[in-house]
Scaffold this active site. Structure first.
Site, short mmCIF file in Angstrom:
data_model
loop_
_atom_site.label_atom_id
_atom_site.label_comp_id
_atom_site.label_asym_id
_atom_site.label_seq_id
_atom_site.Cartn_x
_atom_site.Cartn_y
_atom_site.Cartn_z
N ILE A 20 49.45 40.86 34.17
CA ILE A 20 49.83 39.45 34.27
C ILE A 20 49.94 39.05 35.73
CG2 ILE A 20 51.05 39.36 32.05
CD1 ILE A 20 53.70 39.29 33.63
N ASN A 21 49.65 37.77 36.01
CA ASN A 21 50.03 37.21 37.31
C ASN A 21 50.76 35.89 37.11
OD1 ASN A 21 46.97 36.85 37.00
ND2 ASN A 21 47.23 35.52 38.74
N ASP A 22 50.36 34.81 37.74
CA ASP A 22 51.19 33.60 37.83
C ASP A 22 51.81 33.13 36.51
OD1 ASP A 22 49.42 33.87 39.94
OD2 ASP A 22 48.69 31.82 39.85
N TRP A 46 43.37 42.49 37.57
CA TRP A 46 43.08 41.05 37.42
C TRP A 46 41.66 40.86 36.89
CZ3 TRP A 46 39.69 37.29 39.14
CH2 TRP A 46 40.09 35.97 38.96
N THR A 82 45.71 28.74 36.91
CA THR A 82 47.09 28.24 36.85
C THR A 82 47.21 26.73 36.65
OG1 THR A 82 48.05 30.13 37.91
CG2 THR A 82 49.11 28.04 38.39
N ARG A 146 42.97 24.00 43.28
CA ARG A 146 43.55 24.53 42.04
C ARG A 146 45.07 24.40 41.96
NH1 ARG A 146 41.43 28.73 45.09
NH2 ARG A 146 42.96 30.23 45.84
N GLU A 201 48.15 27.73 47.53
CA GLU A 201 48.07 27.95 46.09
C GLU A 201 49.39 27.49 45.45
OE1 GLU A 201 47.10 32.27 46.07
OE2 GLU A 201 45.08 31.64 45.46
N ASP A 235 50.16 33.61 52.24
CA ASP A 235 50.62 34.81 52.96
C ASP A 235 51.41 35.75 52.05
OD1 ASP A 235 49.63 33.59 55.29
OD2 ASP A 235 51.61 32.83 55.88
N1 DQQ Z 1 46.24 32.89 40.72
C1 DQQ Z 1 45.44 32.04 39.85
C2 DQQ Z 1 45.04 30.89 40.71
C3 DQQ Z 1 46.08 30.87 41.75
C4 DQQ Z 1 46.30 32.31 42.03
C5 DQQ Z 1 44.31 32.83 39.30
C6 DQQ Z 1 47.62 32.59 42.68
O1 DQQ Z 1 44.99 29.68 39.96
O2 DQQ Z 1 45.69 30.14 42.88
O3 DQQ Z 1 44.77 33.90 38.49
O4 DQQ Z 1 48.10 33.87 42.40
#
Ligand code: DQQ
Length: 538
Positions: A20-22, A46, A82, A146, A201, A235
Protein backbone atom coordinates in the site's frame (compact mmCIF):
# COMPACT_ATOMS: atom_id res chain seq x y z
CA UNK A 1 7.85 -16.61 7.63
CA UNK A 2 8.09 -15.88 11.35
CA UNK A 3 9.90 -12.59 10.72
CA UNK A 4 7.15 -11.43 8.39
CA UNK A 5 4.51 -12.05 11.06
CA UNK A 6 6.56 -10.58 13.91
CA UNK A 7 7.16 -7.35 11.99
CA UNK A 8 3.51 -7.06 10.93
CA UNK A 9 1.84 -4.24 12.84
CA UNK A 10 -0.89 -5.08 15.33
CA UNK A 11 -2.81 -1.81 15.35
CA UNK A 12 -1.32 0.38 12.61
CA UNK A 13 -3.51 -0.19 9.56
CA UNK A 14 -2.29 -2.56 6.89
CA UNK A 15 -4.19 -4.99 4.67
CA UNK A 16 -3.57 -8.76 5.05
CA UNK A 17 -0.98 -8.74 2.29
CA UNK A 18 0.63 -6.75 -0.54
CA UNK A 19 1.76 -3.19 -1.11
CA UNK A 20 0.00 0.00 0.00
CA UNK A 21 0.96 3.63 -0.40
CA UNK A 22 -1.03 6.90 -0.22
CA UNK A 23 -4.28 7.13 1.73
CA UNK A 24 -7.04 8.19 -0.67
CA UNK A 25 -10.43 9.85 -0.24
CA UNK A 26 -10.85 9.44 3.54
CA UNK A 27 -14.34 10.39 4.68
CA UNK A 28 -16.97 9.88 7.34
CA UNK A 29 -20.31 9.08 5.76
CA UNK A 30 -23.54 7.82 7.35
CA UNK A 31 -21.87 6.44 10.45
CA UNK A 32 -18.94 4.81 8.64
CA UNK A 33 -15.34 5.86 8.14
CA UNK A 34 -13.98 5.01 4.72
CA UNK A 35 -10.33 4.53 3.98
CA UNK A 36 -9.29 4.02 0.39
CA UNK A 37 -5.67 3.35 -0.38
CA UNK A 38 -3.22 2.96 -3.22
CA UNK A 39 -2.94 -0.83 -3.35
CA UNK A 40 -1.17 -3.40 -5.50
CA UNK A 41 -3.43 -6.49 -5.51
CA UNK A 42 -0.65 -8.60 -7.04
CA UNK A 43 2.40 -8.09 -4.89
CA UNK A 44 4.36 -6.24 -2.27
CA UNK A 45 6.10 -3.69 -4.52
CA UNK A 46 4.51 -0.59 -6.12
CA UNK A 47 2.58 -1.35 -9.33
CA UNK A 48 -0.81 -2.30 -10.83
CA UNK A 49 -2.36 0.21 -8.47
CA UNK A 50 -6.08 0.02 -7.64
CA UNK A 51 -8.06 1.77 -4.89
CA UNK A 52 -8.21 -0.61 -1.95
CA UNK A 53 -11.16 0.05 0.35
CA UNK A 54 -11.68 -0.49 4.07
CA UNK A 55 -14.45 0.65 6.42
CA UNK A 56 -14.63 1.21 10.15
CA UNK A 57 -16.86 2.64 12.84
CA UNK A 58 -13.99 3.66 15.12
CA UNK A 59 -10.84 4.29 13.02
CA UNK A 60 -9.20 1.37 14.87
CA UNK A 61 -10.85 -1.85 13.66
CA UNK A 62 -11.28 -2.19 9.91
CA UNK A 63 -13.17 -4.39 7.50
CA UNK A 64 -11.36 -4.84 4.22
CA UNK A 65 -13.65 -4.77 1.17
CA UNK A 66 -13.10 -5.40 -2.53
CA UNK A 67 -11.17 -2.63 -4.32
CA UNK A 68 -13.38 0.36 -5.13
CA UNK A 69 -11.84 0.99 -8.56
CA UNK A 70 -9.45 -0.66 -10.94
CA UNK A 71 -7.78 0.39 -14.20
CA UNK A 72 -10.44 -0.37 -16.77
CA UNK A 73 -11.25 2.78 -18.76
CA UNK A 74 -9.19 4.80 -21.27
CA UNK A 75 -8.93 7.61 -18.69
CA UNK A 76 -7.23 5.43 -16.06
CA UNK A 77 -5.85 2.44 -17.95
CA UNK A 78 -2.31 3.33 -16.84
CA UNK A 79 -3.10 4.09 -13.22
CA UNK A 80 -5.75 4.81 -10.60
CA UNK A 81 -3.77 7.22 -8.52
CA UNK A 82 -4.40 9.46 -5.57
CA UNK A 83 -7.55 11.49 -5.05
CA UNK A 84 -10.01 12.85 -2.52
CA UNK A 85 -13.63 12.60 -1.46
CA UNK A 86 -16.05 15.48 -1.02
CA UNK A 87 -19.58 15.22 0.34
CA UNK A 88 -21.84 17.47 -1.71
CA UNK A 89 -24.81 19.24 -0.11
CA UNK A 90 -27.66 16.75 0.13
CA UNK A 91 -25.19 14.05 1.11
CA UNK A 92 -23.81 12.94 -2.24
CA UNK A 93 -20.25 11.57 -1.85
CA UNK A 94 -18.10 12.25 -4.88
CA UNK A 95 -14.49 11.27 -5.53
CA UNK A 96 -12.00 12.91 -7.85
CA UNK A 97 -8.80 10.98 -8.55
CA UNK A 98 -5.89 10.96 -10.97
CA UNK A 99 -5.81 8.52 -13.86
CA UNK A 100 -2.93 7.62 -16.12
CA UNK A 101 -4.57 7.65 -19.54
CA UNK A 102 -3.76 5.59 -22.64
CA UNK A 103 -1.11 8.16 -23.72
CA UNK A 104 0.32 8.20 -20.20
CA UNK A 105 -0.90 11.70 -19.46
CA UNK A 106 -2.14 12.40 -15.98
CA UNK A 107 -5.82 13.36 -16.03
CA UNK A 108 -8.53 13.73 -13.38
CA UNK A 109 -11.55 11.46 -13.15
CA UNK A 110 -14.76 11.34 -11.13
CA UNK A 111 -16.46 8.38 -9.50
CA UNK A 112 -19.63 8.04 -7.45
CA UNK A 113 -21.00 5.30 -5.21
CA UNK A 114 -23.32 3.08 -7.21
CA UNK A 115 -25.79 2.67 -4.38
CA UNK A 116 -25.88 5.23 -1.60
CA UNK A 117 -28.04 2.99 0.54
CA UNK A 118 -25.30 0.34 0.79
CA UNK A 119 -23.85 1.27 4.19
CA UNK A 120 -20.33 0.33 3.05
CA UNK A 121 -20.54 1.99 -0.38
CA UNK A 122 -18.86 -1.07 -1.84
CA UNK A 123 -19.34 -0.36 -5.53
CA UNK A 124 -18.27 2.75 -7.38
CA UNK A 125 -19.14 4.00 -10.86
CA UNK A 126 -16.90 6.14 -12.99
CA UNK A 127 -18.77 8.94 -14.77
CA UNK A 128 -19.13 8.87 -18.56
CA UNK A 129 -17.40 12.17 -19.17
CA UNK A 130 -14.05 11.15 -17.67
CA UNK A 131 -11.52 12.55 -17.80
CA UNK A 132 -13.05 15.72 -16.42
CA UNK A 133 -9.70 17.49 -16.43
CA UNK A 134 -6.60 17.48 -18.59
CA UNK A 135 -3.61 19.78 -18.51
CA UNK A 136 -2.34 21.38 -21.69
CA UNK A 137 -0.48 24.58 -22.34
CA UNK A 138 2.96 26.14 -22.23
CA UNK A 139 4.87 25.65 -19.01
CA UNK A 140 2.70 22.69 -17.99
CA UNK A 141 3.75 19.10 -17.86
CA UNK A 142 0.99 16.53 -18.32
CA UNK A 143 2.99 13.90 -16.50
CA UNK A 144 3.18 16.09 -13.40
CA UNK A 145 -0.49 16.79 -12.75
CA UNK A 146 -2.06 14.79 -9.98
CA UNK A 147 -3.64 14.25 -6.57
CA UNK A 148 -6.72 16.52 -6.45
CA UNK A 149 -7.83 17.79 -3.03
CA UNK A 150 -11.21 17.68 -1.34
CA UNK A 151 -13.46 20.44 -2.70
CA UNK A 152 -14.45 23.67 -0.97
CA UNK A 153 -16.92 26.41 -1.83
CA UNK A 154 -15.83 30.00 -2.46
CA UNK A 155 -17.85 33.17 -1.75
CA UNK A 156 -19.30 32.98 -5.28
CA UNK A 157 -20.88 29.62 -4.43
CA UNK A 158 -18.63 27.71 -6.85
CA UNK A 159 -16.66 24.60 -5.96
CA UNK A 160 -12.90 24.70 -5.91
CA UNK A 161 -10.21 22.05 -5.83
CA UNK A 162 -6.44 22.21 -5.99
CA UNK A 163 -4.22 19.79 -7.92
CA UNK A 164 -0.51 19.13 -7.52
CA UNK A 165 1.54 20.14 -10.54
CA UNK A 166 4.79 21.44 -11.85
CA UNK A 167 4.67 24.78 -13.66
CA UNK A 168 7.85 25.79 -15.49
CA UNK A 169 9.61 23.23 -13.34
CA UNK A 170 8.32 24.62 -10.01
CA UNK A 171 5.89 23.18 -7.48
CA UNK A 172 2.31 24.45 -7.70
CA UNK A 173 -1.16 23.71 -6.40
CA UNK A 174 -3.30 24.58 -9.42
CA UNK A 175 -6.76 25.97 -8.71
CA UNK A 176 -9.95 24.85 -10.49
CA UNK A 177 -13.56 26.01 -10.25
CA UNK A 178 -16.85 24.28 -10.98
CA UNK A 179 -20.56 24.76 -10.59
CA UNK A 180 -21.49 21.07 -10.52
CA UNK A 181 -18.24 19.27 -9.58
CA UNK A 182 -18.17 17.71 -13.05
CA UNK A 183 -17.21 20.57 -15.36
CA UNK A 184 -14.08 22.33 -14.25
CA UNK A 185 -12.15 25.37 -15.42
CA UNK A 186 -8.69 26.35 -14.34
CA UNK A 187 -8.36 29.66 -12.54
CA UNK A 188 -5.60 31.69 -14.21
CA UNK A 189 -3.42 31.69 -11.10
CA UNK A 190 -2.55 28.79 -8.81
CA UNK A 191 -3.84 28.50 -5.26
CA UNK A 192 -0.15 28.79 -4.39
CA UNK A 193 3.18 28.01 -6.00
CA UNK A 194 6.79 28.38 -5.01
CA UNK A 195 10.08 28.38 -6.85
CA UNK A 196 11.73 26.87 -3.78
CA UNK A 197 10.87 23.36 -5.00
CA UNK A 198 9.83 21.16 -7.93
CA UNK A 199 6.62 19.03 -8.24
CA UNK A 200 4.21 18.98 -5.30
CA UNK A 201 2.43 15.71 -4.73
CA UNK A 202 -0.70 15.20 -2.66
CA UNK A 203 -1.64 18.78 -1.72
CA UNK A 204 -4.05 19.07 1.20
CA UNK A 205 -5.80 22.35 2.01
CA UNK A 206 -7.87 23.00 5.12
CA UNK A 207 -9.04 25.62 7.58
CA UNK A 208 -8.18 25.73 11.29
CA UNK A 209 -8.98 28.05 14.18
CA UNK A 210 -6.02 29.02 16.41
CA UNK A 211 -6.11 27.17 19.72
CA UNK A 212 -9.30 25.32 18.83
CA UNK A 213 -9.14 21.57 18.35
CA UNK A 214 -12.63 21.37 16.86
CA UNK A 215 -12.14 20.78 13.17
CA UNK A 216 -13.68 22.83 10.38
CA UNK A 217 -15.57 21.60 7.36
CA UNK A 218 -14.03 23.29 4.34
CA UNK A 219 -17.29 23.46 2.46
CA UNK A 220 -19.12 25.17 5.33
CA UNK A 221 -18.72 28.90 6.04
CA UNK A 222 -15.23 29.57 7.36
CA UNK A 223 -15.43 31.47 10.65
CA UNK A 224 -13.75 34.82 11.31
CA UNK A 225 -10.16 34.41 12.55
CA UNK A 226 -9.60 31.09 10.80
CA UNK A 227 -6.28 30.28 9.21
CA UNK A 228 -5.62 27.97 6.31
CA UNK A 229 -3.00 25.29 5.97
CA UNK A 230 -1.47 24.09 2.72
CA UNK A 231 0.34 20.77 2.97
CA UNK A 232 2.39 19.36 0.10
CA UNK A 233 4.44 16.18 -0.28
CA UNK A 234 8.01 16.45 -1.51
CA UNK A 235 11.53 15.43 -0.51
CA UNK A 236 10.14 12.21 1.03
CA UNK A 237 8.15 14.16 3.58
CA UNK A 238 5.02 16.19 4.14
CA UNK A 239 5.59 19.91 4.62
CA UNK A 240 3.11 22.65 5.40
CA UNK A 241 2.58 26.36 5.55
CA UNK A 242 0.13 28.30 7.69
CA UNK A 243 -1.46 31.35 6.15
CA UNK A 244 -4.69 32.93 5.02
CA UNK A 245 -6.98 32.14 2.18
CA UNK A 246 -7.33 35.55 0.58
CA UNK A 247 -10.89 35.58 -0.75
CA UNK A 248 -10.34 38.61 -3.00
CA UNK A 249 -7.41 37.09 -4.82
CA UNK A 250 -8.79 33.56 -4.39
CA UNK A 251 -5.33 32.42 -3.36
CA UNK A 252 -3.46 31.12 -0.36
CA UNK A 253 -0.95 33.43 1.21
CA UNK A 254 1.49 32.02 3.79
CA UNK A 255 2.15 34.07 6.93
CA UNK A 256 5.87 33.51 6.44
CA UNK A 257 7.47 32.79 3.09
CA UNK A 258 10.57 30.66 3.50
CA UNK A 259 12.74 30.50 0.42
CA UNK A 260 14.72 27.58 1.78
CA UNK A 261 12.39 24.61 1.85
CA UNK A 262 14.54 22.84 4.43
CA UNK A 263 12.95 25.27 6.90
CA UNK A 264 9.34 24.40 6.02
CA UNK A 265 7.49 22.78 8.90
CA UNK A 266 6.77 19.07 8.63
CA UNK A 267 3.61 17.15 9.43
CA UNK A 268 5.89 14.38 10.74
CA UNK A 269 9.69 14.35 11.06
CA UNK A 270 10.05 10.64 10.32
CA UNK A 271 8.89 8.18 7.68
CA UNK A 272 5.58 9.75 6.66
CA UNK A 273 4.26 10.77 3.25
CA UNK A 274 1.23 11.59 1.12
CA UNK A 275 -0.97 12.41 4.09
CA UNK A 276 -4.55 13.49 3.65
CA UNK A 277 -6.95 14.97 6.17
CA UNK A 278 -10.72 15.00 6.40
CA UNK A 279 -13.36 16.64 8.54
CA UNK A 280 -14.83 14.10 10.94
CA UNK A 281 -18.37 15.35 11.49
CA UNK A 282 -19.03 12.63 14.06
CA UNK A 283 -16.49 14.06 16.49
CA UNK A 284 -16.07 17.60 15.12
CA UNK A 285 -12.39 17.24 14.50
CA UNK A 286 -9.97 17.15 11.60
CA UNK A 287 -8.23 13.80 11.25
CA UNK A 288 -5.08 13.22 9.22
CA UNK A 289 -3.88 9.92 7.80
CA UNK A 290 -0.40 9.33 6.43
CA UNK A 291 1.53 6.53 4.80
CA UNK A 292 4.65 5.02 6.37
CA UNK A 293 6.77 3.03 3.99
CA UNK A 294 8.97 0.09 4.88
CA UNK A 295 12.64 0.84 5.45
CA UNK A 296 13.92 -2.66 4.73
CA UNK A 297 14.92 -3.70 1.20
CA UNK A 298 12.59 -4.55 -1.71
CA UNK A 299 13.69 -8.17 -1.49
CA UNK A 300 12.74 -8.15 2.21
CA UNK A 301 9.31 -6.84 1.17
CA UNK A 302 8.89 -9.56 -1.41
CA UNK A 303 9.83 -12.11 1.25
CA UNK A 304 7.39 -10.59 3.77
CA UNK A 305 4.59 -10.45 1.20
CA UNK A 306 3.50 -7.02 2.42
CA UNK A 307 4.75 -3.44 2.52
CA UNK A 308 3.43 -0.15 3.85
CA UNK A 309 1.34 0.83 6.87
CA UNK A 310 -0.63 3.90 7.93
CA UNK A 311 0.30 6.01 10.91
CA UNK A 312 -2.37 6.11 13.60
CA UNK A 313 -5.06 8.57 12.46
CA UNK A 314 -4.34 11.81 14.30
CA UNK A 315 -6.51 14.71 15.34
CA UNK A 316 -4.83 17.81 13.94
CA UNK A 317 -5.35 21.45 14.96
CA UNK A 318 -3.55 24.78 15.22
CA UNK A 319 -1.79 26.02 18.38
CA UNK A 320 -3.07 29.21 19.97
CA UNK A 321 -0.39 31.49 18.50
CA UNK A 322 -1.01 30.11 15.00
CA UNK A 323 2.63 29.08 14.62
CA UNK A 324 2.40 25.32 14.20
CA UNK A 325 0.02 22.38 13.97
CA UNK A 326 -0.52 20.10 16.93
CA UNK A 327 -1.42 16.44 16.55
CA UNK A 328 -2.58 13.66 18.82
CA UNK A 329 -3.57 10.04 18.09
CA UNK A 330 -7.38 9.75 17.94
CA UNK A 331 -8.79 8.83 21.36
CA UNK A 332 -10.35 5.66 19.94
CA UNK A 333 -6.92 4.02 19.84
CA UNK A 334 -7.02 3.91 23.65
CA UNK A 335 -9.71 1.20 23.39
CA UNK A 336 -6.83 -1.18 22.65
CA UNK A 337 -5.06 -0.47 25.92
CA UNK A 338 -4.71 -3.65 27.96
CA UNK A 339 -2.84 -4.15 31.21
CA UNK A 340 -1.48 -0.96 32.66
CA UNK A 341 1.54 -0.09 34.70
CA UNK A 342 2.01 3.15 36.52
CA UNK A 343 5.04 4.73 38.20
CA UNK A 344 5.08 7.97 40.10
CA UNK A 345 7.80 10.16 41.49
CA UNK A 346 10.75 8.61 39.71
CA UNK A 347 13.97 10.53 39.52
CA UNK A 348 16.47 10.06 36.72
CA UNK A 349 19.92 11.25 37.60
CA UNK A 350 22.81 11.61 35.21
CA UNK A 351 23.44 8.22 33.58
CA UNK A 352 20.33 6.46 34.94
CA UNK A 353 18.56 3.71 33.01
CA UNK A 354 15.23 2.54 34.43
CA UNK A 355 13.65 -0.60 33.02
CA UNK A 356 9.92 -0.39 32.33
CA UNK A 357 8.59 -3.85 33.04
CA UNK A 358 5.22 -5.54 33.24
CA UNK A 359 3.82 -4.76 29.81
CA UNK A 360 4.35 -6.15 26.34
CA UNK A 361 7.34 -4.13 25.14
CA UNK A 362 6.61 -5.00 21.49
CA UNK A 363 3.04 -3.65 21.49
CA UNK A 364 2.70 -0.75 23.86
CA UNK A 365 1.47 2.77 24.47
CA UNK A 366 3.81 4.69 26.79
CA UNK A 367 3.13 8.11 28.27
CA UNK A 368 5.89 9.73 30.25
CA UNK A 369 6.36 13.21 31.67
CA UNK A 370 9.87 14.53 32.16
CA UNK A 371 10.08 17.40 34.62
CA UNK A 372 13.23 19.51 34.63
CA UNK A 373 14.63 20.23 38.08
CA UNK A 374 16.42 23.29 36.73
CA UNK A 375 16.73 25.07 33.41
CA UNK A 376 20.01 26.81 34.18
CA UNK A 377 22.28 24.39 32.38
CA UNK A 378 20.65 24.43 28.96
CA UNK A 379 23.30 24.53 26.25
CA UNK A 380 23.12 27.41 23.73
CA UNK A 381 21.10 26.92 20.57
CA UNK A 382 22.60 27.42 17.15
CA UNK A 383 19.97 28.49 14.52
CA UNK A 384 21.80 26.78 11.64
CA UNK A 385 20.85 23.42 13.21
CA UNK A 386 17.31 24.04 11.98
CA UNK A 387 18.49 23.35 8.44
CA UNK A 388 19.40 19.78 9.28
CA UNK A 389 18.02 18.41 12.53
CA UNK A 390 18.90 14.85 11.48
CA UNK A 391 22.56 15.75 11.31
CA UNK A 392 22.30 17.23 14.77
CA UNK A 393 20.62 14.03 16.05
CA UNK A 394 23.53 12.03 14.67
CA UNK A 395 26.17 14.30 16.18
CA UNK A 396 24.51 14.89 19.54
CA UNK A 397 23.22 11.36 20.02
CA UNK A 398 22.03 9.71 23.22
CA UNK A 399 25.57 8.85 24.30
CA UNK A 400 26.70 12.50 24.29
CA UNK A 401 26.10 14.12 27.66
CA UNK A 402 24.44 17.55 27.54
CA UNK A 403 23.45 20.20 30.07
CA UNK A 404 19.78 19.21 29.91
CA UNK A 405 19.27 15.91 28.18
CA UNK A 406 19.46 13.67 26.35
CA UNK A 407 16.62 11.95 28.20
CA UNK A 408 13.88 9.75 26.84
CA UNK A 409 13.08 6.14 26.05
CA UNK A 410 15.14 3.22 24.85
CA UNK A 411 12.83 0.77 23.11
CA UNK A 412 12.90 -2.59 21.38
CA UNK A 413 16.27 -3.24 22.99
CA UNK A 414 17.87 -6.68 22.90
CA UNK A 415 19.16 -8.32 26.10
CA UNK A 416 22.67 -7.01 25.60
CA UNK A 417 21.62 -3.66 24.04
CA UNK A 418 23.29 -4.53 20.76
CA UNK A 419 19.99 -3.57 19.21
CA UNK A 420 17.99 -0.60 20.46
CA UNK A 421 16.02 2.40 19.23
CA UNK A 422 16.23 5.68 21.16
CA UNK A 423 13.65 8.45 21.33
CA UNK A 424 15.04 11.42 23.20
CA UNK A 425 14.97 15.12 23.94
CA UNK A 426 17.60 17.79 24.47
CA UNK A 427 16.89 21.28 25.73
CA UNK A 428 18.64 24.39 24.35
CA UNK A 429 18.44 28.02 25.26
CA UNK A 430 17.92 30.46 22.42
CA UNK A 431 17.73 34.22 23.12
CA UNK A 432 14.40 34.63 24.92
CA UNK A 433 13.12 31.10 24.42
CA UNK A 434 13.88 27.40 24.73
CA UNK A 435 14.24 25.06 21.79
CA UNK A 436 13.78 21.34 22.22
CA UNK A 437 15.36 18.78 19.98
CA UNK A 438 13.50 15.50 19.62
CA UNK A 439 15.21 12.56 17.92
CA UNK A 440 14.18 9.06 16.97
CA UNK A 441 17.51 7.38 16.40
CA UNK A 442 17.34 4.11 14.48
CA UNK A 443 21.03 3.69 13.82
CA UNK A 444 21.37 0.78 16.22
CA UNK A 445 17.81 -0.50 15.89
CA UNK A 446 18.75 -3.76 14.18
CA UNK A 447 21.65 -6.06 13.42
CA UNK A 448 20.10 -6.96 10.08
CA UNK A 449 21.79 -5.64 6.93
CA UNK A 450 20.26 -3.50 4.20
CA UNK A 451 17.98 -1.41 6.36
CA UNK A 452 17.53 2.35 6.17
CA UNK A 453 18.31 3.44 9.72
CA UNK A 454 18.55 7.23 10.00
CA UNK A 455 18.40 9.38 13.11
CA UNK A 456 15.21 11.36 12.53
CA UNK A 457 14.69 14.63 14.33
CA UNK A 458 13.19 18.05 14.61
CA UNK A 459 13.08 21.09 16.87
CA UNK A 460 10.17 22.75 18.60
CA UNK A 461 9.82 25.86 20.73
CA UNK A 462 8.72 25.34 24.30
CA UNK A 463 7.87 27.79 27.05
CA UNK A 464 9.89 26.32 29.90
CA UNK A 465 9.38 29.38 32.09
CA UNK A 466 5.69 28.50 32.16
CA UNK A 467 5.80 24.71 31.98
CA UNK A 468 8.67 22.55 33.19
CA UNK A 469 7.21 19.27 31.99
CA UNK A 470 8.01 17.82 28.59
CA UNK A 471 5.82 14.87 27.71
CA UNK A 472 6.56 11.95 25.45
CA UNK A 473 4.03 9.46 24.16
CA UNK A 474 5.32 6.55 22.14
CA UNK A 475 3.21 3.95 20.38
CA UNK A 476 5.27 0.83 19.85
CA UNK A 477 3.75 -1.57 17.37
CA UNK A 478 6.26 -4.22 16.43
CA UNK A 479 8.04 -2.67 13.41
CA UNK A 480 6.39 0.74 13.93
CA UNK A 481 7.48 3.33 16.49
CA UNK A 482 5.37 6.48 16.56
CA UNK A 483 6.25 9.24 19.03
CA UNK A 484 4.56 12.50 20.05
CA UNK A 485 6.68 15.05 21.89
CA UNK A 486 5.70 18.10 23.94
CA UNK A 487 1.99 17.28 24.06
CA UNK A 488 1.74 16.94 20.29
CA UNK A 489 4.23 19.56 19.12
CA UNK A 490 6.53 17.19 17.29
CA UNK A 491 5.87 13.74 15.91
CA UNK A 492 8.13 11.09 14.45
CA UNK A 493 7.06 7.76 13.03
CA UNK A 494 9.70 5.23 12.05
CA UNK A 495 10.10 1.59 11.06
CA UNK A 496 12.48 -0.79 12.80
CA UNK A 497 13.24 -4.48 12.31
CA UNK A 498 15.19 -5.75 15.33
CA UNK A 499 16.24 -9.39 15.30
CA UNK A 500 15.24 -9.44 19.00
CA UNK A 501 11.65 -8.85 17.92
CA UNK A 502 11.61 -12.12 16.02
CA UNK A 503 12.48 -13.89 19.29
CA UNK A 504 10.00 -11.66 21.19
CA UNK A 505 12.77 -10.69 23.60
CA UNK A 506 12.86 -6.94 23.87
CA UNK A 507 13.19 -4.43 26.70
CA UNK A 508 12.19 -0.87 27.30
CA UNK A 509 13.86 1.76 29.49
CA UNK A 510 13.55 5.39 30.51
CA UNK A 511 16.92 7.12 30.69
CA UNK A 512 18.69 10.36 31.36
CA UNK A 513 22.14 11.10 30.08
CA UNK A 514 22.18 14.83 30.81
CA UNK A 515 23.90 16.59 33.70
CA UNK A 516 20.63 17.95 35.09
CA UNK A 517 18.40 15.53 37.02
CA UNK A 518 14.96 15.04 35.54
CA UNK A 519 11.97 13.91 37.52
CA UNK A 520 9.33 11.63 36.15
CA UNK A 521 6.20 12.59 38.08
CA UNK A 522 4.14 10.20 35.97
CA UNK A 523 4.88 7.22 33.78
CA UNK A 524 2.01 5.17 32.44
CA UNK A 525 2.21 2.36 29.96
CA UNK A 526 -0.18 -0.15 28.53
CA UNK A 527 0.13 -3.32 26.49
CA UNK A 528 -1.75 -2.77 23.26
CA UNK A 529 -4.14 -5.38 21.93
CA UNK A 530 -4.28 -6.33 18.29
CA UNK A 531 -6.85 -4.37 16.30
CA UNK A 532 -9.09 -6.09 13.85
CA UNK A 533 -7.45 -4.64 10.78
CA UNK A 534 -6.97 -7.79 8.88
CA UNK A 535 -10.42 -9.30 8.81
CA UNK A 536 -11.95 -9.90 5.45
CA UNK A 537 -15.74 -9.81 5.64
CA UNK A 538 -18.81 -8.97 3.62
N1 DQQ B 1 1.58 8.24 -5.20
C1 DQQ B 1 0.52 8.17 -6.18
C2 DQQ B 1 0.54 9.49 -6.88
C3 DQQ B 1 1.17 10.38 -5.88
C4 DQQ B 1 2.23 9.51 -5.29
C5 DQQ B 1 0.75 7.00 -7.07
C6 DQQ B 1 2.69 9.99 -3.94
O1 DQQ B 1 -0.77 9.92 -7.23
O2 DQQ B 1 1.66 11.56 -6.45
O3 DQQ B 1 0.70 5.78 -6.35
O4 DQQ B 1 3.17 8.95 -3.15
Amino acid sequence: SIASERYRTAYHFQPPKNWINDPNGPMYYNGIYHSFYQYNPHGSLWGDIVWGHAVSTDLVNWIILEPAIERDTPADINGCWTGSATILPGGQPIVIYTGGDAENHQVQNIMLPKNRSDPYLREWTKVGNNPVLQLVGPGFNSSQFRDPTTGWIGPDGLWRIAIGAEVNGYGAALLYKSEDFLNWTRVDHPLYSSNASAMWECPDFFAVLPGNNGGLDLSAAIPEGAKHVLKVSLDQCDKYMIGVYDLKRDAFSPDTVLDDRRLWLKIDYGNYYASKSFFDSKNSRRVIWGWTNESDSSSDDVAKGWAGIYAIPRAIWLDSDAKQLLQWPVDEIESLRGNEINHQGLELNKGDLFEIKGIDSTQADVEIDFELTSIDDADPFEPSWLLDAEKHCREADASIRGGIGPFGLVILASDNMEEHTVVHFRVYKSQQKYMILMCSDLRRSSLRPELYTPAYGGFFEFDLEKERKISLRTLIDRSAVESFGGGGRLYIIARVYPVALVDERTHMYAFNNGSTTVKVPQLKAWSMMTAQVNVKKG
